[in-house]
Write an enzyme that holds these catalytic residues in place. Structure first.
Site: not given
Ligand code: IMP
Ligand code: MG
Length: 172
Positions: A39-40, A94-95, A98, A148, A155, A161
């Site tokens: 959803k992000g 993507e939002d 990470d 965070f 979210d 959100r």
């Molecule tokens: P990744 O797979 O670890 O790169 O993470 C991707 C997903 O983790 C993102 O699309 C977010 O939904 C969530 N995420 C990572 N860091 C944060 C944050 O600081 N706040 C909120 N959601 C996060």
């Molecule tokens: Mg996401």
């Protein structure tokens, strides 16, 4: 819950518009499938596609990898695309990138569907948290800390959100 604003709405929108301009000129004359990662990315996606000119298809994919503020380290597919990406240029929207696990999963997924090219646009990039090598092609902001963040689609336990800005959650 205490939060502190990191980027305000005006700044976010300025960055997104500039990104849209770059994407428009990079894909000039070529159709593009923009994929919103739910959803992000919903708010970033809506703002970004307004600034991409040309032949744009939009679609949505739903994954899950996060539980509260903690990554479960596992990425699952909830809902797949409804249009075919075979032989098409795909832009994953993507939002935040990470650990890079979500992106790694999506690239593999779209490659296996025969996409001609796969690029990534994100609102936030946090390279210091990478666990798997993943580069992003287009981004609005680079984060230097592990704070965070919530808002503009992001979210904490499904809340915040709807915030029009991006803020840091002050856990204490
Ligand atoms: P990744 O797979 O670890 O790169 O993470 C991707 C997903 O983790 C993102 O699309 C977010 O939904 C969530 N995420 C990572 N860091 C944060 C944050 O600081 N706040 C909120 N959601 C996060
Ligand atoms: Mg996401």
């Amino acid at each position: 819950m205490k939060t502190e604003i990191v980027y305000d709405e005006k700044e976010i929108e300025r960055r997104i518009e500039a990104l849209g301009e770059r994407i428009s000129s990079d894909y000039a004359g070529e159709p593009l499938v923009c994929v919103c990662v739910l959803k992000g990315a919903f708010m970033f996606f809506a703002e970004l596609v307004k600034h991409i000119r040309g032949e744009v298809y939009i679609d949505f994919i739903r994954l899950c990898s996060y539980d509260g503020a903690r990554s479960s380290g596992e990425v699952k597919l909830h809902n797949d695309l409804s249009i075919s990406v075979a032989d098409k240029n795909v832009l994953i929207v993507e939002d935040i990138v990470d650990s890079g696990r979500t992106l790694e999963f999506l690239r593999t997924h779209f490659d296996s569907k025969g996409a001609r090219s796969v690029k990534v646009a994100c609102l936030l990039d946090r390279p210091k948290n990478r666990e798997v090598m993943q580069e992003v092609d287009y981004k609005c902001f680079t984060l230097e800390t592990s704070a965070f963040l919530v808002g503009y689609g992001l979210d904490y336990d499904q809340l915040f959100r709807n915030r029009a800005d991006i803020a840091e959650v002050k856990f204490e």
